[in-house]
Write a protein that holds these residues in place. Structure first.
Motif, PDB file in Angstrom:
ATOM      1  N   ILE A 319      -5.160  -5.829  -5.814  1.00  0.00           N
ATOM      2  CA  ILE A 319      -6.118  -5.445  -6.854  1.00  0.00           C
ATOM      3  C   ILE A 319      -6.886  -4.196  -6.465  1.00  0.00           C
ATOM      4  CG2 ILE A 319      -8.130  -6.223  -8.166  1.00  0.00           C
ATOM      5  CD1 ILE A 319      -7.189  -9.114  -7.456  1.00  0.00           C
ATOM      6  N   VAL A 320      -7.317  -4.137  -5.200  1.00  0.00           N
ATOM      7  CA  VAL A 320      -8.228  -3.074  -4.757  1.00  0.00           C
ATOM      8  C   VAL A 320      -7.547  -1.713  -4.670  1.00  0.00           C
ATOM      9  CG1 VAL A 320      -9.498  -2.253  -2.723  1.00  0.00           C
ATOM     10  CG2 VAL A 320      -9.863  -4.575  -3.579  1.00  0.00           C
ATOM     11  N   LEU A 321      -6.321  -1.666  -4.144  1.00  0.00           N
ATOM     12  CA  LEU A 321      -5.680  -0.379  -3.905  1.00  0.00           C
ATOM     13  C   LEU A 321      -5.497   0.445  -5.189  1.00  0.00           C
ATOM     14  CD1 LEU A 321      -5.045   0.728  -1.173  1.00  0.00           C
ATOM     15  CD2 LEU A 321      -2.649   0.120  -1.474  1.00  0.00           C
ATOM     16  N   PRO A 322      -4.992  -0.128  -6.287  1.00  0.00           N
ATOM     17  CA  PRO A 322      -4.907   0.661  -7.523  1.00  0.00           C
ATOM     18  C   PRO A 322      -6.270   1.127  -8.027  1.00  0.00           C
ATOM     19  CG  PRO A 322      -3.524  -1.289  -7.685  1.00  0.00           C
ATOM     20  CD  PRO A 322      -4.348  -1.448  -6.449  1.00  0.00           C
ATOM     21  N   ILE A 323      -7.306   0.305  -7.822  1.00  0.00           N
ATOM     22  CA  ILE A 323      -8.649   0.696  -8.264  1.00  0.00           C
ATOM     23  C   ILE A 323      -9.174   1.856  -7.424  1.00  0.00           C
ATOM     24  CG2 ILE A 323     -11.039  -0.068  -8.540  1.00  0.00           C
ATOM     25  CD1 ILE A 323     -10.002  -2.877  -9.039  1.00  0.00           C
ATOM     26  N   LEU A 324      -8.950   1.798  -6.111  1.00  0.00           N
ATOM     27  CA  LEU A 324      -9.432   2.863  -5.227  1.00  0.00           C
ATOM     28  C   LEU A 324      -8.844   4.220  -5.599  1.00  0.00           C
ATOM     29  CD1 LEU A 324      -9.412   1.179  -1.683  1.00  0.00           C
ATOM     30  CD2 LEU A 324     -11.399   1.866  -3.029  1.00  0.00           C
ATOM     31  N   PHE A 325      -7.568   4.246  -6.007  1.00  0.00           N
ATOM     32  CA  PHE A 325      -6.917   5.504  -6.354  1.00  0.00           C
ATOM     33  C   PHE A 325      -7.182   5.937  -7.794  1.00  0.00           C
ATOM     34  CE2 PHE A 325      -4.276   4.385  -2.635  1.00  0.00           C
ATOM     35  CZ  PHE A 325      -4.312   5.601  -1.965  1.00  0.00           C
ATOM     36  N   ASN A 326      -7.829   5.075  -8.575  1.00  0.00           N
ATOM     37  CA  ASN A 326      -8.083   5.415  -9.986  1.00  0.00           C
ATOM     38  C   ASN A 326      -9.508   5.054 -10.397  1.00  0.00           C
ATOM     39  OD1 ASN A 326      -5.167   6.063 -11.155  1.00  0.00           O
ATOM     40  ND2 ASN A 326      -4.952   4.236  -9.878  1.00  0.00           N
ATOM     41  N   LEU A 450      -0.583   4.478   2.953  1.00  0.00           N
ATOM     42  CA  LEU A 450       0.084   5.776   3.140  1.00  0.00           C
ATOM     43  C   LEU A 450       1.004   6.098   1.965  1.00  0.00           C
ATOM     44  CD1 LEU A 450       0.747   8.220   4.914  1.00  0.00           C
ATOM     45  CD2 LEU A 450       2.497   6.832   6.048  1.00  0.00           C
ATOM     46  N   PHE A 451       1.887   5.161   1.610  1.00  0.00           N
ATOM     47  CA  PHE A 451       2.827   5.417   0.519  1.00  0.00           C
ATOM     48  C   PHE A 451       2.115   5.521  -0.826  1.00  0.00           C
ATOM     49  CE2 PHE A 451       5.949   3.607   3.580  1.00  0.00           C
ATOM     50  CZ  PHE A 451       6.821   4.686   3.604  1.00  0.00           C
ATOM     51  N   SER A 452       1.042   4.757  -1.023  1.00  0.00           N
ATOM     52  CA  SER A 452       0.282   4.839  -2.276  1.00  0.00           C
ATOM     53  C   SER A 452      -0.388   6.196  -2.409  1.00  0.00           C
ATOM     54  CB  SER A 452      -0.770   3.721  -2.329  1.00  0.00           C
ATOM     55  OG  SER A 452      -0.161   2.449  -2.316  1.00  0.00           O
ATOM     56  N   TRP A 453      -0.902   6.713  -1.305  1.00  0.00           N
ATOM     57  CA  TRP A 453      -1.535   8.037  -1.315  1.00  0.00           C
ATOM     58  C   TRP A 453      -0.510   9.116  -1.668  1.00  0.00           C
ATOM     59  CZ3 TRP A 453      -0.902  12.166   2.341  1.00  0.00           C
ATOM     60  CH2 TRP A 453      -1.773  13.238   2.139  1.00  0.00           C
ATOM     61  N   ILE A 474       3.408   1.406  -9.555  1.00  0.00           N
ATOM     62  CA  ILE A 474       4.130   1.772  -8.329  1.00  0.00           C
ATOM     63  C   ILE A 474       3.357   1.310  -7.090  1.00  0.00           C
ATOM     64  CG2 ILE A 474       4.970   3.706  -6.944  1.00  0.00           C
ATOM     65  CD1 ILE A 474       5.553   5.175  -9.557  1.00  0.00           C
ATOM     66  N   ILE A 475       2.026   1.451  -7.124  1.00  0.00           N
ATOM     67  CA  ILE A 475       1.204   1.025  -5.980  1.00  0.00           C
ATOM     68  C   ILE A 475       1.330  -0.481  -5.768  1.00  0.00           C
ATOM     69  CG2 ILE A 475      -1.179   0.714  -5.186  1.00  0.00           C
ATOM     70  CD1 ILE A 475      -1.805   3.455  -6.471  1.00  0.00           C
ATOM     71  N   VAL A 476       1.263  -1.243  -6.858  1.00  0.00           N
ATOM     72  CA  VAL A 476       1.418  -2.707  -6.748  1.00  0.00           C
ATOM     73  C   VAL A 476       2.797  -3.059  -6.200  1.00  0.00           C
ATOM     74  CG1 VAL A 476       1.625  -4.844  -8.082  1.00  0.00           C
ATOM     75  CG2 VAL A 476      -0.271  -3.273  -8.529  1.00  0.00           C
ATOM     76  N   LEU A 477       3.811  -2.362  -6.666  1.00  0.00           N
ATOM     77  CA  LEU A 477       5.172  -2.599  -6.182  1.00  0.00           C
ATOM     78  C   LEU A 477       5.282  -2.276  -4.692  1.00  0.00           C
ATOM     79  CD1 LEU A 477       8.084  -3.382  -6.888  1.00  0.00           C
ATOM     80  CD2 LEU A 477       8.520  -0.969  -7.442  1.00  0.00           C
ATOM     81  N   ILE A 478       4.668  -1.178  -4.279  1.00  0.00           N
ATOM     82  CA  ILE A 478       4.672  -0.792  -2.863  1.00  0.00           C
ATOM     83  C   ILE A 478       4.018  -1.879  -2.009  1.00  0.00           C
ATOM     84  CG2 ILE A 478       3.616   0.798  -1.187  1.00  0.00           C
ATOM     85  CD1 ILE A 478       4.035   3.028  -3.272  1.00  0.00           C
ATOM     86  N   VAL A 479       2.857  -2.379  -2.470  1.00  0.00           N
ATOM     87  CA  VAL A 479       2.149  -3.423  -1.719  1.00  0.00           C
ATOM     88  C   VAL A 479       2.997  -4.686  -1.633  1.00  0.00           C
ATOM     89  CG1 VAL A 479       0.097  -4.898  -1.639  1.00  0.00           C
ATOM     90  CG2 VAL A 479      -0.120  -2.499  -2.331  1.00  0.00           C
TER      91      VAL A 479
END
Length: 505
Positions: A319-326, A450-453, A474-479
């Motif tokens: 949940i957090v990673l997509p929010i951090l990048f957007n 790293l890959f999400s960035w 894509i970020i969720v898929l990467i995680v």
């Protein structure tokens, strides 16, 4: 396996419930902010927050009562289970009355001397405070009914009632659409009325489902003393946690005024939404941790603690990673106009949440032992230190976001202390936790970040909605890929595969 299936089913109920509540809650906050305005919304959260400072008692009492109810369910001792229920009702009523009297006594001191409130809002502030006292009384006396439902693992009802509560709060917004005067006062009355209806439903359900009545009697004096002291130490611990939140709120008011209080309140709303999702894992698994300890199945107990900690982090990361990048796009989509400091507040708070979500089942494991005195004293001091350290730091660095850097440091310290006490009080193996949890989540976090960035830097389109949906997917898929490759054990992969196959069949 049947117990694991129950945990998975309950977690599914809670996650689905929290997703719906989150969407409803975010829309509700946006509309309330628009209807009341930044200053009145900040005032409501500030004044209601002072009374809510005592809501830490409610959280402490829920966890204490749930521990005893779950423990004696695990022990299969029906008589002591009944004694716990009767004792908890009396304890909660006494505490609710005491807290209400204390709040009435400090009302003038807080509103007239401590807080920085414009004189034109003073009458509204007094009005809000009175209704906040009613709300706190209800929430404290409701705790045993809440704890009983959690101990019995009736998560479908718990999820449904939480959803109803969110929808009723949304209904308040629609009522305010047709109101022109005294919006703040009417919002306060409707808010507390909604909570009262939820309390009545809790009481009726426990009576119909479990034949539990409101009987204020003490049938086991030694148990009353034991529960009182156990709850007292939990109250002490929750006081430190709520002091961190509401104390920082007061500090921000003193240093920066009510506008930053509004930003802080919005940040806590976002964190509450994300935290509700990640807490679904802990809520679903906690009863089994209590019961496995009562059954003296210490291998399963440690396994549940490790799995709960790891999967809470993974779910939070999704949940957090997509929010951090957007962050900026999502806040603009939600609020249209972003208050100052909000983006930085939200991003730092989300990082802190990633650390704190590891501690959920660790704390439950410690609570299950019943030996919490020294633990609560030491860990509570580390949590409470957020307040004096923030005050001292603001004297030299007068930037509101500095409070989150202090909180991040103290979160790492608190995590270490919880691991130490869990090892000291139980047969928990820290080396296994480091190997099976911390190392795995560290690898997943590094590769996912790293890959999400890299992906987020590549994806750019003229349409912001498409960019957000594409990058987030894509970020969720990467995680997820990193979790499967590096985060799961062989047994966990097999269990998930079997569960998916079962659902497909």
């Amino acid at each position: 396996m049947s117990k694991n299936s129950i945990i998975l089913k309950n977690a599914s109920y809670l996650v689905f419930r929290t997703l719906l509540i989150s969407l409803i809650g975010l829309f509700t906050v946006r509309e309330i902010l628009r209807l009341l305005g930044v200053e009145e919304y900040g005032l409501f959260n500030l004044v209601f927050g002072i009374a809510a400072l005592f809501a830490f008692i409610n959280g402490a009492m829920v966890s204490s009562t749930q521990r005893y109810l779950s423990y004696y369910i695990g022990k299969k001792n029906n008589q002591l289970f009944e004694d716990v229920w009767n004792t908890s009702l009396l304890l909660h009523l006494l505490i609710a009355v005491t807290v209400s009297v204390v709040l009435l006594g400090i009302k003038d001191l807080m509103l007239n001397r401590v807080l920085s409130i414009d004189l034109k809002y003073m009458e509204s502030a007094n009005f809000i405070f009175y209704f906040a006292i009613i709300s706190i009384f209800i929430s404290i006396f409701q705790a045993p009914f809440n704890a009983l439902i959690l101990a019995k693992e009736k998560m479908s009802f718990y999820a449904g009632l939480s959803l109803y509560d969110a929808i009723s709060k949304l209904g308040i917004v629609f009522c305010l659409y047709f109101t022109k005067e005294s919006l703040l006062e009417k919002y306060t009355v409707l808010y507390v009325s909604s909570s009262s209806v939820v309390f009545v439903i809790y009481v009726l359900y426990c009576y119909k489902k479990f034949n539990k009545k409101i009987q204020l009697k003490v049938s086991n004096v030694p148990l009353l003393k034991e529960m009182f002291f156990y709850s007292s130490w939990n109250i002490f611990g929750n006081f430190a946690a709520i002091s961190k939140i509401q104390g920082i709120n007061i500090l921000l008011n003193i240093f920066f005024g009510v506008i930053v209080n509004s930003t802080y309140a919005i940040t806590n709303t976002v964190i509450g939404v994300v935290g509700g999702l990640t807490n679904s894992i802990s809520i679903a698994i906690n009863p089994q941790i209590y019961k496995s300890y009562a059954e003296e199945d210490y291998i399963r107990n440690s396994l549940l603690i490790n799995i709960g900690s790891k999967f809470s982090f993974f779910f939070c990361l999704l949940i957090v990673l997509p929010i951090l990048f957007n962050t900026q796009y999502l806040l603009e989509l939600w609020l249209h106009e972003i208050p100052r400091y909000l983006i930085y507040f939200v991003q730092l708070a989300l990082v802190i949440m990633l650390i704190d979500c590891l501690s959920g089942t660790l704390m439950t494991g410690i609570q299950a032992t019943g030996k919490i005195k020294i633990y609560q004293i030491i860990v509570s001091i580390s949590v409470f230190m957020n307040l004096p350290l923030s005050y001292l730091t603001l004297q030299f660095i007068p930037k509101p976001w500095i409070i989150y850097w202090i909180a991040l440091l103290m979160s790492f310290i608190s995590l270490g202390l919880r691991l130490y006490f869990l090892r000291r009080l139980t047969k928990f193996d820290i080396a296994i936790y480091i190997k099976s949890v911390l190392v795995k989540i560290g690898i997943v976090l590094i590769f996912s970040g790293l890959f999400s960035w890299l992906v987020n830097g590549i994806i750019e389109t003229d349409n912001q909605v498409i960019s957000f949906l594409l990058s987030s997917s894509i970020i969720v898929l990467i995680v997820l890929i990193n979790i499967v490759l590096f985060g799961l054990s062989t047994v966990e992969r097999q269990f998930i595969q079997n569960t998916i196959k079962g659902y497909l069949k």
